[in-house]
Design a protein around this motif. Sequence first.
Motif, PDB file in Angstrom:
ATOM      1  N   ALA A   1      64.280  32.475  -3.109  1.00 12.74           N
ATOM      2  CA  ALA A   1      63.004  32.677  -4.060  1.00 12.74           C
ATOM      3  C   ALA A   1      62.276  31.281  -4.138  1.00 12.74           C
ATOM      4  O   ALA A   1      61.225  31.115  -4.187  1.00 12.74           O
ATOM      5  CB  ALA A   1      63.145  33.449  -4.764  1.00 12.74           C
ATOM      6  N   CYS A   2      63.191  30.258  -4.859  1.00 15.19           N
ATOM      7  CA  CYS A   2      62.487  29.061  -5.220  1.00 15.19           C
ATOM      8  C   CYS A   2      62.332  28.272  -3.954  1.00 15.19           C
ATOM      9  O   CYS A   2      61.468  27.648  -4.181  1.00 15.19           O
ATOM     10  CB  CYS A   2      63.911  28.356  -5.817  1.00 15.19           C
ATOM     11  SG  CYS A   2      63.316  26.614  -6.721  1.00 15.19           S
TER      12      CYS A   2
ATOM     13  N   GLN B   1      61.045  29.276  -1.177  1.00 12.31           N
ATOM     14  CA  GLN B   1      60.155  30.364  -0.163  1.00 12.31           C
ATOM     15  C   GLN B   1      59.123  29.433   0.436  1.00 12.31           C
ATOM     16  O   GLN B   1      58.811  29.594   1.447  1.00 12.31           O
ATOM     17  CB  GLN B   1      59.679  31.476  -0.960  1.00 12.31           C
ATOM     18  CG  GLN B   1      58.778  32.501  -0.251  1.00 12.31           C
ATOM     19  CD  GLN B   1      59.508  33.241   0.557  1.00 12.31           C
ATOM     20  OE1 GLN B   1      60.758  33.976   0.130  1.00 12.31           O
ATOM     21  NE2 GLN B   1      59.244  33.263   1.931  1.00 12.31           N
TER      22      GLN B   1
END
Length: 565
Positions: free
Chosen positions: A412-413, A415
């Motif tokens: 997620a970081c 992405q």
Amino acid sequence: MSQLETGTTNFLDLVGNGRICRVPSYQRDYAWSDEQWEDLWSDVADLHASEQRRHYMGALVIERLGEREFRIIDGQQRLATLSLLALAVLAQLTALADQGVEPDANRERVMGLRNRFVGEEDPVSLQESSKLFLNQTDDPFYQDCLVQGRAPMNPQGLPKSNKLLWGCFCYFRERLATVEAFTHDGGALAGFLNETIARQLLFIVISIDDALNAYTVFETLNARGLELSSTDLLKNYLFSLVQLPSDRETLQRRWQHLVATVRQERFPEFLRYHLLCQHRQVHRQRLFKMVRDTVREPPQVFTLMQAWQQRAELFSALSDPYHEFWIERADCQPLIKEWVLFDVYQMTPLLFAAWERFSAADFARVLKLSTVITFRYSVVSQMNTNALELIVHDAAKGILDGRLQSPAAVFACLQSLYVSDEYFQQNFALLEIDTSHQRKKLAKYILARLEADGTGKPCDADTDPATIEHILPENPSDQWAALFPPERWASAIYRLGNLTLLETDINRRIANLNYDEKKPTYTTSAYGLTRAIARIAPEWTPAFLQKRQMFMAQRAVHLWREGEA
């Protein structure tokens, strides 16, 4: 407050009047060789032969230790080489005396010049003292052989830097023998040392009484010849902070192990990725300053060394699929092979952090994620690595701070670095790989992955015997011009759509044939990727090349994808 003094001085002023020059025991070994010796000889020979009165040798940075003693922070290569030149002159004068050329006068010249440039003889031991002391590797050989005028028993068995010292001395002996006046006139030879070398070679000396400031000054200088690397500079600075002999011995052992693990030439790269775990931007040119600003006391030196040692082995293992780290992590080894093949290491801080905080399974997951992102972002799309490093820093620091506790949180970081399927497909459809260079392995890796995906059978690029066939040959004959315009050849030869896997003997046989002659052979190949060419392209034109590569790109989207790669 430390005092900084600058001034111009000559070689005689540096070593005369009882002055002693010390190279720190931990500083790098003597490293000059033929190229630097020739440059120096050319300078002094031209100076001696011309009416020019001086020649600048660059800047020296020294730390004052006393009234007549100083430590050389930068300049040891030049001072050592000039001292060897002085010793070569003395050896030549001694040889003239031994040959009967003004024996008394030349021996007297030798004695006077030795006292001035080399050192004084102890009246009891009859051993020569020295005006110059080198580091712990070179000083014993310099003092015991070169200063005492003794040839080594086995020059070939010497350590590398000792060989260079001996080679330098021999080089100058040979050069002096080529100057006719020096072969029969001791006065001319003595004048060459006493005037040209001693008084006409000038240095800008930056003298300071504080080691920290001396290294700060040095950081801004470009010295003549082989400059200290950032690794050498950092090592010297750290050792300058440690005073106790026992601590220095410990530091020496740890430093040697560290550099042997990461390799000298890759140490700046290792240090930069280490720092990127905590700092958003780390410029290679500022590595020394970043360390210097945070490490000023001996305990901080050893804390820093411990942090480096914890990451050094992993850094080494990331470049070696067969490292012992991967023996019990079979899922990582093929990913490390890809990592090395891509030759893009900006994800290293992320892997440092994941190794230290995650389980073995989660580390493997992050490693897989990093290879997919690297392939999409850097290898195929060739996007800005500066932006990549900022986001990788955020992810690495998030892991180390405990904010990111799973591979999913890491993804997620990251992405924004995961190139979209659409953009990746567009870039893959235009991908070129020059197979005449090192990237040939990359081309075979991609083709092998596409082959395995298309046939459902394993195809390992490292072990499969296939070679890369260029459908439009690397050296097309004129008969190709009918369907494939010559002005398009250069841009098409290394397009991925023009490449395929083919048996070695067949490839050799059909290499430069036209497409109609190649096509039947493709249909009999063991490689599905190659057999499909005839079905896709009844003739080989730019349009069919693009069609084939677009088909490859569509499959690549699913092959190199988070969660499926």
